[in-house]
Design a protein around this motif. Structure first.
Motif, PDB file in Angstrom:
ATOM      1  N   GLY A  96       0.774  -1.235   0.000  1.00  0.00           N
ATOM      2  CA  GLY A  96       0.000   0.000   0.000  1.00  0.00           C
ATOM      3  C   GLY A  96       0.803   1.281   0.000  1.00  0.00           C
ATOM      4  O   GLY A  96       0.251   2.342   0.270  1.00  0.00           O
ATOM      5  N   SER A  97       2.107   1.189  -0.283  1.00  0.00           N
ATOM      6  CA  SER A  97       2.884   2.429  -0.395  1.00  0.00           C
ATOM      7  C   SER A  97       2.776   2.954  -1.824  1.00  0.00           C
ATOM      8  O   SER A  97       2.767   2.173  -2.776  1.00  0.00           O
ATOM      9  CB  SER A  97       4.354   2.171  -0.077  1.00  0.00           C
ATOM     10  N   ILE A  98       2.724   4.264  -1.921  1.00  0.00           N
ATOM     11  CA  ILE A  98       2.610   4.855  -3.260  1.00  0.00           C
ATOM     12  C   ILE A  98       3.976   4.847  -3.942  1.00  0.00           C
ATOM     13  O   ILE A  98       4.971   5.281  -3.350  1.00  0.00           O
ATOM     14  CB  ILE A  98       2.070   6.288  -3.166  1.00  0.00           C
ATOM     15  N   VAL A  99       4.013   4.329  -5.164  1.00  0.00           N
ATOM     16  CA  VAL A  99       5.281   4.339  -5.898  1.00  0.00           C
ATOM     17  C   VAL A  99       5.332   5.474  -6.913  1.00  0.00           C
ATOM     18  O   VAL A  99       6.405   5.977  -7.231  1.00  0.00           O
ATOM     19  CB  VAL A  99       5.559   3.004  -6.620  1.00  0.00           C
ATOM     20  N   ALA A 100       4.189   5.850  -7.427  1.00  0.00           N
ATOM     21  CA  ALA A 100       4.199   6.933  -8.410  1.00  0.00           C
ATOM     22  C   ALA A 100       2.801   7.488  -8.608  1.00  0.00           C
ATOM     23  O   ALA A 100       1.819   6.774  -8.449  1.00  0.00           O
ATOM     24  CB  ALA A 100       4.739   6.436  -9.745  1.00  0.00           C
ATOM     25  N   VAL A 101       2.764   8.754  -8.924  1.00  0.00           N
ATOM     26  CA  VAL A 101       1.492   9.398  -9.275  1.00  0.00           C
ATOM     27  C   VAL A 101       1.741  10.233 -10.525  1.00  0.00           C
ATOM     28  O   VAL A 101       2.687  11.012 -10.574  1.00  0.00           O
ATOM     29  CB  VAL A 101       1.007  10.344  -8.143  1.00  0.00           C
ATOM     30  N   ARG A 102       0.938  10.007 -11.517  1.00  0.00           N
ATOM     31  CA  ARG A 102       1.085  10.822 -12.729  1.00  0.00           C
ATOM     32  C   ARG A 102      -0.291  11.161 -13.281  1.00  0.00           C
ATOM     33  O   ARG A 102      -1.225  10.381 -13.134  1.00  0.00           O
ATOM     34  CB  ARG A 102       1.888  10.086 -13.812  1.00  0.00           C
ATOM     35  N   THR A 103      -0.370  12.284 -13.931  1.00  0.00           N
ATOM     36  CA  THR A 103      -1.655  12.660 -14.521  1.00  0.00           C
ATOM     37  C   THR A 103      -1.557  12.646 -16.039  1.00  0.00           C
ATOM     38  O   THR A 103      -0.509  12.871 -16.610  1.00  0.00           O
ATOM     39  CB  THR A 103      -2.080  14.071 -14.099  1.00  0.00           C
ATOM     40  N   ALA A 104      -2.657  12.342 -16.640  1.00  0.00           N
ATOM     41  CA  ALA A 104      -2.759  12.413 -18.097  1.00  0.00           C
ATOM     42  C   ALA A 104      -4.112  13.029 -18.387  1.00  0.00           C
ATOM     43  O   ALA A 104      -5.115  12.485 -17.995  1.00  0.00           O
ATOM     44  CB  ALA A 104      -2.675  11.026 -18.704  1.00  0.00           C
ATOM     45  N   ASN A 105      -4.081  14.172 -19.027  1.00  0.00           N
ATOM     46  CA  ASN A 105      -5.361  14.795 -19.348  1.00  0.00           C
ATOM     47  C   ASN A 105      -6.122  13.905 -20.319  1.00  0.00           C
ATOM     48  O   ASN A 105      -5.572  13.450 -21.306  1.00  0.00           O
ATOM     49  CB  ASN A 105      -5.117  16.167 -19.986  1.00  0.00           C
ATOM     50  N   GLY A 106      -7.356  13.644 -20.011  1.00  0.00           N
ATOM     51  CA  GLY A 106      -8.159  12.734 -20.823  1.00  0.00           C
ATOM     52  C   GLY A 106      -8.270  13.127 -22.271  1.00  0.00           C
ATOM     53  O   GLY A 106      -8.387  12.285 -23.144  1.00  0.00           O
ATOM     54  N   THR A 107      -8.206  14.417 -22.543  1.00  0.00           N
ATOM     55  CA  THR A 107      -8.389  14.842 -23.931  1.00  0.00           C
ATOM     56  C   THR A 107      -7.069  15.220 -24.592  1.00  0.00           C
ATOM     57  O   THR A 107      -7.049  15.644 -25.724  1.00  0.00           O
ATOM     58  CB  THR A 107      -9.329  16.051 -23.999  1.00  0.00           C
ATOM     59  N   ALA A 108      -5.981  15.062 -23.877  1.00  0.00           N
ATOM     60  CA  ALA A 108      -4.700  15.477 -24.444  1.00  0.00           C
ATOM     61  C   ALA A 108      -4.024  14.332 -25.175  1.00  0.00           C
ATOM     62  O   ALA A 108      -4.270  13.168 -24.890  1.00  0.00           O
ATOM     63  CB  ALA A 108      -3.783  15.965 -23.332  1.00  0.00           C
ATOM     64  N   SER A 109      -3.203  14.668 -26.144  1.00  0.00           N
ATOM     65  CA  SER A 109      -2.445  13.633 -26.835  1.00  0.00           C
ATOM     66  C   SER A 109      -1.276  13.241 -25.930  1.00  0.00           C
ATOM     67  O   SER A 109      -0.917  13.980 -25.021  1.00  0.00           O
ATOM     68  CB  SER A 109      -1.942  14.169 -28.167  1.00  0.00           C
ATOM     69  N   PRO A 110      -0.656  12.070 -26.163  1.00  0.00           N
ATOM     70  CA  PRO A 110       0.416  11.625 -25.263  1.00  0.00           C
ATOM     71  C   PRO A 110       1.532  12.642 -25.079  1.00  0.00           C
ATOM     72  O   PRO A 110       2.146  12.705 -24.032  1.00  0.00           O
ATOM     73  CB  PRO A 110       0.936  10.369 -25.956  1.00  0.00           C
ATOM     74  N   LYS A 111       1.776  13.468 -26.065  1.00  0.00           N
ATOM     75  CA  LYS A 111       2.849  14.459 -25.952  1.00  0.00           C
ATOM     76  C   LYS A 111       2.575  15.455 -24.829  1.00  0.00           C
ATOM     77  O   LYS A 111       3.475  16.054 -24.289  1.00  0.00           O
ATOM     78  CB  LYS A 111       2.966  15.246 -27.257  1.00  0.00           C
ATOM     79  N   GLU A 112       1.295  15.631 -24.549  1.00  0.00           N
ATOM     80  CA  GLU A 112       0.927  16.660 -23.585  1.00  0.00           C
ATOM     81  C   GLU A 112       0.776  16.126 -22.165  1.00  0.00           C
ATOM     82  O   GLU A 112       0.237  16.785 -21.313  1.00  0.00           O
ATOM     83  CB  GLU A 112      -0.378  17.327 -24.020  1.00  0.00           C
ATOM     84  N   ASP A 141     -10.996  12.052 -32.909  1.00  0.00           N
ATOM     85  CA  ASP A 141     -12.174  11.789 -32.077  1.00  0.00           C
ATOM     86  C   ASP A 141     -12.039  12.490 -30.723  1.00  0.00           C
ATOM     87  O   ASP A 141     -12.994  13.096 -30.233  1.00  0.00           O
ATOM     88  CB  ASP A 141     -12.329  10.275 -31.897  1.00  0.00           C
ATOM     89  N   ASN A 142     -10.833  12.436 -30.138  1.00  0.00           N
ATOM     90  CA  ASN A 142     -10.605  13.103 -28.853  1.00  0.00           C
ATOM     91  C   ASN A 142     -10.705  14.616 -28.982  1.00  0.00           C
ATOM     92  O   ASN A 142     -11.260  15.288 -28.118  1.00  0.00           O
ATOM     93  CB  ASN A 142      -9.217  12.742 -28.291  1.00  0.00           C
ATOM     94  N   ALA A 143     -10.146  15.136 -30.087  1.00  0.00           N
ATOM     95  CA  ALA A 143     -10.118  16.593 -30.255  1.00  0.00           C
ATOM     96  C   ALA A 143     -11.513  17.155 -30.529  1.00  0.00           C
ATOM     97  O   ALA A 143     -11.866  18.216 -30.025  1.00  0.00           O
ATOM     98  CB  ALA A 143      -9.161  16.966 -31.391  1.00  0.00           C
TER      99      ALA A 143
END
Lengths: 193, 202
Positions: free
Chosen positions: A117-133, B97-99
């Motif tokens: 139950g220890s946290i190893v990582a937290v990252r966010t990914a905007n649902g509408t963003a492309s992977p670059k963002e 689709d996402n955009a």
């Protein structure tokens, strides 16, 4: 009068035929697209887990199991929970995908937990963003301060996230919700355990 | 019906009767899509594809479809193509689709697509319907792309995602800004094309 009725009937028949045509077009498109959509979803799922665990780690979706066991009762915003198996044969870890919204910003967060139950990582990914963002919280030192903190620790009831890129409040809510879910699962929270 | 040349439909679709700039059709989706050049181009192409396919279908069946059923049939046909398009985008172009998100299904209720399919294509021959809808779609796409380029450049100081100048008027990136830009472009196009149209039609 009868003529009017007939015309109405013909119109209705044509509209029904057109609707059947529309459904047929959609079905054909679905036949072509469905396998690709499934593989895209699978890839997106793996990509999200790869945000907090090595890309070659195996994983199993245990969301339904957690839901059946009542671990998610009263916990908002937790979308999926995965059991992540180590490629090197170590103990299983957990990955929680959670979402929350603050000030109009929708934030999807991946939170990785170790077997205890220890946290190893937290990252966010905007649902509408492309992977670059992708916005990596670790850039701002947040990951460093969280690493190795057990999820039943008082420190995890975060008041705020300092220096996180993106929407701090939303990330805080997601991390806290994920901790509650994993805490329930590992028996840290007595009322559920 | 008077037989017209392709040039006629090209001029009218692109400028004189541009659906977005002169008829103010499809504004809702256009204002959203004008955020960036990429989304504007994607929305324009999606709308054009649905429009041409719907126009071809309705025009090919125009002798069979009773006059009273044109609108109902057109709506059903457009919905079928929009659903298919959305699935194809989700499968093969997920970034589009996402955009575009909810604005792809909204093409189904776009006044632009509906009017051109139900009122225009249902009366025209197949070739003419294809020409008219294709050029109108291209005109719609060009208008959204031009507005999006202005907004992206002067609103966020970038072009095609690359930063080209510092700062920018943030107001332009809002729907209100897009609406103002569209209005200015519409006024300019009307001003330029009014005299030419009179000369051409004479």
């Amino acid at each position: 009068m009868a003529d009017t009725k007939n015309r109405g009937g013909v119109t209705a028949i044509f509209v029904v035929f057109a609707a059947v045509f529309a459904v047929a077009v959609a079905l054909v498109a679905n036949m072509v697209a469905a396998p690709r959509i499934q593989s895209n979803d699978k890839k997106a799922e793996a990509d999200k887990i790869a945000l907090v665990f090595p890309a070659n780690a195996g994983y199993e979706d245990i969301t339904d199991h957690c839901s059946d066991m009542g671990y998610l009762e009263g916990v908002d915003g937790v979308d999926r929970i995965y059991r992540v198996t180590s490629a090197t044969g170590g103990k299983d870890s957990f990955c929680v995908l959670a979402h929350s919204q603050s000030r109009g910003t929708y934030v999807e967060t991946a939170i990785g937990f170790t077997f205890d139950g220890s946290i190893v990582a937290v990252r966010t990914a905007n649902g509408t963003a492309s992977p670059k963002e992708l916005k990596l919280i670790e850039k701002n030192g947040f990951l460093k301060s969280m690493e190795g903190v057990p999820c039943n620790s008082d420190e995890l009831k975060l008041a705020k996230v300092l220096g996180a890129e993106g929407c701090c409040e939303a990330i805080t809510v997601s991390v806290n919700n994920a901790c509650t879910a994993i805490g329930n699962m590992l028996g840290f929270n007595e009322e559920v355990a | 019906m008077k037989k017209r040349r392709i040039g006629y439909y090209a001029k009218h679709g692109l400028a004189y009767s541009n659906p977005l700039l002169t008829q103010l059709l499809g504004l809702c989706t256009a204002v959203f899509a004008c955020k960036t050049v990429k989304t504007a181009l994607a929305m324009g192409i999606c709308t054009t594809v649905v429009l041409v396919l719907s126009a071809v279908t309705v025009s090919a069946l125009r002798r069979v479809i009773p006059k009273g059923a044109r609108r109902g049939v057109s709506i059903a046909v457009i919905c079928g193509y929009v659903t298919a398009l959305q699935l194809i985008l989700k499968a093969f172009l997920p970034w589009v689709d996402n955009a575009l998100g909810v604005f792809v299904p909204l093409i189904a209720v776009s006044g632009f697509v509906f009017i051109y399919t139900a009122e225009l294509a249902a009366r025209l021959g197949l070739g003419t319907a294809v020409c008219a809808s294709l050029f109108s779609g291209i005109g719609y796409t060009l208008a959204t792309v031009v507005v999006a380029a202005v907004i992206e450049l002067f609103g966020s100081g970038s072009f095609l995602g690359t930063k080209v100048m510092g700062g920018g008027a943030h107001m332009l990136t809002t729907p209100a800004g897009a609406f103002i830009c569209l209005g200015l472009l519409a006024a300019a196009v009307r001003f330029i094309s009014r005299k030419r149209r009179d000369e051409d039609d004479a």
